[in-house]
Design a protein around this motif. Structure first.
Motif, PDB file in Angstrom:
ATOM      1  N   GLN A   1       0.829  -1.206   0.000  1.00 33.62           N
ATOM      2  CA  GLN A   1       0.000   0.000   0.000  1.00 33.62           C
ATOM      3  C   GLN A   1       0.861   1.253   0.000  1.00 33.62           C
ATOM      4  OE1 GLN A   1      -2.970   0.119   3.075  1.00 33.62           O
ATOM      5  NE2 GLN A   1      -3.678  -1.965   2.687  1.00 33.62           N
TER       6      GLN A   1
ATOM      7  N   ARG B   1       2.342  -3.165   4.642  1.00 33.58           N
ATOM      8  CA  ARG B   1       0.919  -3.325   4.354  1.00 33.58           C
ATOM      9  C   ARG B   1       0.760  -3.803   2.917  1.00 33.58           C
ATOM     10  NH1 ARG B   1      -1.368  -3.578   9.268  1.00 33.58           N
ATOM     11  NH2 ARG B   1      -0.646  -1.836  10.593  1.00 33.58           N
ATOM     12  N   LYS B   2      -0.011  -4.856   2.707  1.00 37.37           N
ATOM     13  CA  LYS B   2      -0.135  -5.421   1.367  1.00 37.37           C
ATOM     14  C   LYS B   2      -1.141  -4.658   0.529  1.00 37.37           C
ATOM     15  CE  LYS B   2      -3.748  -8.991   1.428  1.00 37.37           C
ATOM     16  NZ  LYS B   2      -4.331  -8.575   0.142  1.00 37.37           N
TER      17      LYS B   2
ATOM     18  N   GLY C   1      -3.989  -4.782  -2.773  1.00 37.31           N
ATOM     19  CA  GLY C   1      -5.021  -5.722  -3.193  1.00 37.31           C
ATOM     20  C   GLY C   1      -4.547  -6.737  -4.212  1.00 37.31           C
TER      21      GLY C   1
ATOM     22  N   HIS D   1      -4.679 -13.285  -0.071  1.00 39.27           N
ATOM     23  CA  HIS D   1      -4.503 -13.648   1.328  1.00 39.27           C
ATOM     24  C   HIS D   1      -3.904 -15.039   1.486  1.00 39.27           C
ATOM     25  CE1 HIS D   1      -7.189 -10.187   2.375  1.00 39.27           C
ATOM     26  NE2 HIS D   1      -6.390 -10.163   3.430  1.00 39.27           N
TER      27      HIS D   1
ATOM     28  N   THR E   1      -0.272 -14.522   2.092  1.00 40.46           N
ATOM     29  CA  THR E   1       0.103 -13.851   3.346  1.00 40.46           C
ATOM     30  C   THR E   1      -0.425 -14.555   4.587  1.00 40.46           C
ATOM     31  OG1 THR E   1      -1.847 -12.411   3.320  1.00 40.46           O
ATOM     32  CG2 THR E   1       0.121 -11.636   2.152  1.00 40.46           C
TER      33      THR E   1
ATOM     34  N   ASP F   1      -3.198  -8.954   6.433  1.00 38.43           N
ATOM     35  CA  ASP F   1      -3.224  -7.775   5.560  1.00 38.43           C
ATOM     36  C   ASP F   1      -1.843  -7.158   5.403  1.00 38.43           C
ATOM     37  OD1 ASP F   1      -5.963  -7.906   5.022  1.00 38.43           O
ATOM     38  OD2 ASP F   1      -6.453  -6.858   6.886  1.00 38.43           O
ATOM     39  N   THR F   2      -0.832  -7.876   5.836  1.00 39.09           N
ATOM     40  CA  THR F   2       0.554  -7.460   5.637  1.00 39.09           C
ATOM     41  C   THR F   2       1.244  -8.451   4.709  1.00 39.09           C
ATOM     42  OG1 THR F   2       1.198  -8.662   7.640  1.00 39.09           O
ATOM     43  CG2 THR F   2       0.767  -6.299   7.850  1.00 39.09           C
TER      44      THR F   2
END
Length: 355
Positions: free
Chosen positions: A86, A109-110, A112, A116, A119, A123-124
């Protein structure tokens, strides 16, 4: 599944046309959703397309790895961070400039774009740019984003030599690239850049002192690094589950050198009487003092890099020789010694005798 073995010369400035073509073909395998084991400067990685959820599922299945244990995305150019994160904090850019390419992973921070599945549901995202030439070429030929944990069955010592990759992964994955031994021998340092000050989640070759010097500010260390695992979801590989473990029961022994020698020799004698095959992990300074079935040196206390380089190979060699009980000297918990002790504590299930 038939597994293809590709051999690439180590430490050459220019690969041959045949080697380049082999790496391109391996890259195409990853693009199609297949899995490729490849060398890095740390340990061998098991690579799949980081942006393909099915590839992540295949990695977890091949390793027998819990799906909440995050995978690291390997990139070949710093600019590639932008697509999968992000934002890139100033501190993260500073560390990338200082230590990439190299054995450091950052948690960010990942975006979109990252599923998932890669990861572990978080959300990282964990990102690293290896320095190994073969690894970086493969990443480029694969499309730029390769999710890769270590190329071993979950829980076993990470492979630093291709023979152990073949032992664990032959018939489970599409391709294994033989690129020689890893130079460092321990997995990358993992730094969480989503908190301030940054926090080390897994120690490695890049130490706390090195990170603080590059940033000009304090770096924290996660409290679980040197203690038993918590029940929380792991934010980085190696935080929650038993890792790096040989088949034999490993015990660490801490204390003055003479006391350690006496204790280990006494326990080795008792274990041998009970029918166990006993191994000892020692340093060159006191190796000759031990009495056991198999005694192995991990190097000199004056050279922690040699210890890091040899550690996983020694654990694997004990498995090869059928050792059922292992005793190991302990090491300093500062600098690179912190990473060595982190791996030994995980391998021993935090079984420690303090004299």
């Amino acid at each position: 599944m038939d597994t293809r073995l590709i051999q690439i010369r180590k430490n050459v400035e220019t690969l041959s046309a045949e080697e380049e073509e082999s790496l391109k073909q391996a890259g195409e395998v990853i693009k199609r959703g297949g899995l490729v084991a490849f060398p890095t400067e740390t340990v061998y990685g098991l690579g799949g397309d980081a942006l393909n959820p099915e590839s992540a599922r295949k990695i977890y299945a091949a390793k027998g790895r819990p799906s909440d244990n995050p995978l690291i995305i390997h990139i070949s150019n710093i600019e590639d961070m932008e697509r999968i994160t992000q934002e890139i904090p100033e501190e993260a850019a500073c560390l990338a400039a200082a230590f990439w390419p190299g054995p450091m992973t950052m948690i960010l921070r990942k975006s979109g774009e990252v599923p998932h599945e890669t990861t572990g549901g978080l959300d990282t995202v964990a990102v690293r740019m290896p320095s190994d030439q073969v690894a970086r070429k493969l990443i480029t030929y694969s499309g730029g984003y390769v999710a890769a944990p270590s190329a071993n069955l979950s829980g076993k010592p990470s492979p630093t030599a291709v023979k152990y990759v073949m032992e664990d992964m032959m018939g489970r994955i599409d391709v294994i690239i033989d690129g020689g031994e890893g130079r460092i021998g321990l997995e990358s340092t993992i730094v969480d850049m989503t908190v301030m000050p940054p926090r080390i989640l897994r120690p490695g070759y890049i130490t706390k002192e090195m990170l603080e010097k590059a940033l000009g500010e304090k770096v924290d260390i996660d409290v679980t690094i040197m203690r038993d695992d918590s029940g929380q979801a792991p934010k980085a590989p190696g935080m929650k589950y038993r890792h790096y473990a040989p088949k034999g029961i490993l015990t660490l022994v801490e204390g003055e050198p003479e006391a350690v020698i006496i204790y280990i020799n006494k326990q080795a004698g008792l274990d041998k009487e009970a029918g166990e095959k006993v191994g000892v992990i020692g340093t060159s300074e006191q190796l000759m003092a031990y009495r056991a079935d198999v005694v192995k040196s991990v190097g000199s206390r004056l050279d922690e890099e040699s210890i890091a380089h040899r550690l996983y190979a020694v654990l694997r060699e004990f498995d090869d020789e059928g050792v059922t009980r292992i005793y190991s000297e302990s090491f300093d918990r500062e600098g690179l010694g912190q990473a060595i002790m982190n791996r030994l504590l995980k391998a021993a299930g935090h079984r420690v005798v303090t004299l």
